[in-house]
Design a protein around this motif. Structure first.
Motif, mmCIF file in Angstrom:
data_model
loop_
_atom_site.group_PDB
_atom_site.id
_atom_site.type_symbol
_atom_site.label_atom_id
_atom_site.label_comp_id
_atom_site.label_asym_id
_atom_site.label_seq_id
_atom_site.Cartn_x
_atom_site.Cartn_y
_atom_site.Cartn_z
ATOM 1 N N GLU A 161 0.821 -1.197 0.000
ATOM 2 C CA GLU A 161 0.000 0.000 0.000
ATOM 3 C C GLU A 161 0.852 1.243 0.000
ATOM 4 O O GLU A 161 1.966 1.253 0.491
ATOM 5 C CB GLU A 161 -0.884 0.027 1.245
ATOM 6 N N ARG A 163 -5.298 6.472 -1.882
ATOM 7 C CA ARG A 163 -4.892 5.216 -1.268
ATOM 8 C C ARG A 163 -4.542 4.285 -2.416
ATOM 9 O O ARG A 163 -5.413 3.907 -3.186
ATOM 10 C CB ARG A 163 -6.049 4.593 -0.478
ATOM 11 N N LYS A 165 -2.959 0.749 -4.017
ATOM 12 C CA LYS A 165 -2.603 -0.648 -3.752
ATOM 13 C C LYS A 165 -1.982 -1.220 -5.009
ATOM 14 O O LYS A 165 -2.417 -0.910 -6.116
ATOM 15 C CB LYS A 165 -3.840 -1.452 -3.369
#
Ligand SMILES: [Zn+2]
Length: 486
Positions: A263, A270, A272
């Motif tokens: 992450e 955010r 990933k």
């Protein structure tokens, strides 16, 4: 190489669209005597009431306030442009539990003749505050939630939220009220606010399937797939339904895949990505996105309320997870999903894809997902830096031969378009947006988006701001192309 048709706006739309399209969504317009206009689906008239679908469930008006209802069963229309249709695009239906179960005729009168009786609301509020008996509070909740549902039906979510807030202040443990308010926040991508209300609802009643269902949605929006799985699993135990089953299945695929992902986090994102993607690339993606965030934010005068989720995939994983067609490039279903196999550092092409997808996130959130697809795709291309230069001659020639683009036919999903028709649609969408941005300026574009957010249909929004209908806008576009590029 990214095919222009390779893009789709919403994954839920991608996955669920087949049935939505085949069943067809039909438009009705309810004209109220006070001049207000409500776009609706499934309008019926019975026992002196006009009943219709809204994002908050079915609503009714007394027939006496309705001037007329125009049915249009001739053609399926936009599932983007109207509040009622928008509900059909949502992955999760509105809660069934209502804030105020038994309608108190006195309090229901808060919405009368197609407008809200603010005097009555103020009176009920001061009564409930002075003497908060159960019945005084119930009257206020009935009135405020009727007012909120009315505002939702005419597309004013801001005012709807403030009605709910007044009610919640006096009746903070009303589960139906908490769920209705949370649902409104979910639709505005305000997942943290929704999640707080749902936490409250869960403390009051830990066994509510509806609370679990909406909580799953809030967590999914907050990019917490594992927590979404927990809540949707709970909802399936308590009261299984098809919608939740599908949502759970999708979240499980994400959670499983992302369990092994790394992450990265910045103020607005955010990220990933799996082990196969280079950490260096991930950092560059975040840096690029932050830079573009400020640019788009300044242009569109809008800041999305929550961090935006971004997932980098290897190409095969992208197909497996998104179940996108093999021709698909990047996707934006609320989260930006980008295949990056073979890349180890930022390229111009990847930067453009990121800016294109990020523009979709801004526009979708700013308009409450009411933006027609042609405007979405035109803006995303414009913001990524594309211009009409190479297409100008052929577009202008097409216009001269009366083969211009029909904006109204391209408000909804382009997924079923053949590849040629799709490239044509992308080219015209860019040309129209370029014309508006160049000839009228970004202020007008912002006003158009604001009108869409407030529930206006796309052509009404264009007309109100530019004083042109669709054919006139196409004429200006052809003139612009000729002037700028010939
Ligand atoms: Zn796009």
């Amino acid at each position: 190489m990214r095919c222009p048709a390779a893009h789709s706006l919403k994954l839920f739309a991608v996955l669920c669209l087949a049935s939505a399209v085949s069943s067809g969504v039909f438009a009705d317009t309810i004209y109220l005597k006070n001049g207000r206009k409500i776009y609706a689906t499934r309008v019926t008239q019975e026992n002196g009431q006009v009943t219709y679908e809204t994002p908050a469930g079915r609503l009714s008006f007394p027939l006496s306030i309705v001037d007329r209802v125009e049915h249009d069963d001739s053609a399926p229309i936009s599932t983007v442009g109207t509040p009622a249709d928008r509900a059909a695009n949502l992955p999760i239906a509105p809660p069934v539990a209502l804030a105020a179960p038994a309608a108190d005729p006195g309090a229901s009168a808060a919405v009368r003749d197609g407008s809200i009786d603010t005097d009555l609301l103020a009176k009920l509020e001061s009564e409930a505050e002075a003497n908060p008996t159960r019945s005084a509070v119930a009257r206020l909740v009935t009135a405020e939630s009727a007012a909120a549902r009315f505002e939702i039906s005419v597309g004013d979510f801001e005012r709807a939220a403030s009605h709910y807030n007044v009610a919640l202040r006096l009746d903070p443990e009303n589960i139906g009220l908490l769920l209705e308010t949370a649902y409104l926040h979910l639709k505005r991508s305000e997942y943290t606010a929704a999640s707080d209300l749902l936490d409250r609802a869960r403390r009051i009643d830990p066994d509510s399937a509806e609370t679990a269902k909406l909580s799953g949605w809030a967590y999914y929006g907050l990019n917490r797939a594992a927590d979404a799985v927990t809540q949707w699993t709970r909802a399936m135990e308590l009261n299984p339904d098809e919608e939740t089953r599908k949502a759970l299945e999708k979240a499980e695929r994400d959670a499983q895949e992302e369990a092994e992902y790394h992450e990265g986090e910045t103020t607005h994102f955010r990220l990933k990505y799996n082990g196969a993607a280079a950490p260096e690339l991930a950092r560059e993606v975040l840096k690029t996105l932050e830079f573009e965030f400020d640019d788009i934010s300044a242009t569109l005068n809008y800041v999305p309320p929550e961090p935006i989720g971004v997932i980098l995939y290897t190409n095969q994983t992208f197909m497996d997870i998104t179940r996108a067609p093999s021709w698909s490039g990047a996707l934006n279903d609320g989260r930006i999903r980008v295949p990056v196999e073979g890349l180890s550092s930022m390229t111009d092409e990847l930067a453009r894809v990121l800016k294109h997808e990020l523009t979709h996130s801004f526009v979708a959130q700013k308009t409450g997902e009411r933006c027609p697809v042609w405007l979405q795709e035109g803006l995303a291309q414009f913001m990524e830096g594309k211009r009409s230069r190479t297409n100008a001659t052929s577009l202008f020639a097409a216009y001269e031969h009366h083969m211009e683009f029909s904006l109204s036919s391209f408000e909804t999903s382009w997924l079923n378009l053949p590849r040629d028709a799709a490239s044509n649609a992308y080219a015209w969408s860019l040309a129209v947006v370029e014309t508006i941005m160049t000839e009228e300026g970004v202020g007008d574009m912002e006003r158009i988006l604001d009108r869409l957010a407030a529930g206006s249909s796309a052509e009404d929004a264009i007309h109100a701001v530019l004083h042109s209908d669709y054919p006139e806008l196409m004429l200006s576009t052809a003139q612009f192309l000729h002037k700028a590029y010939e």
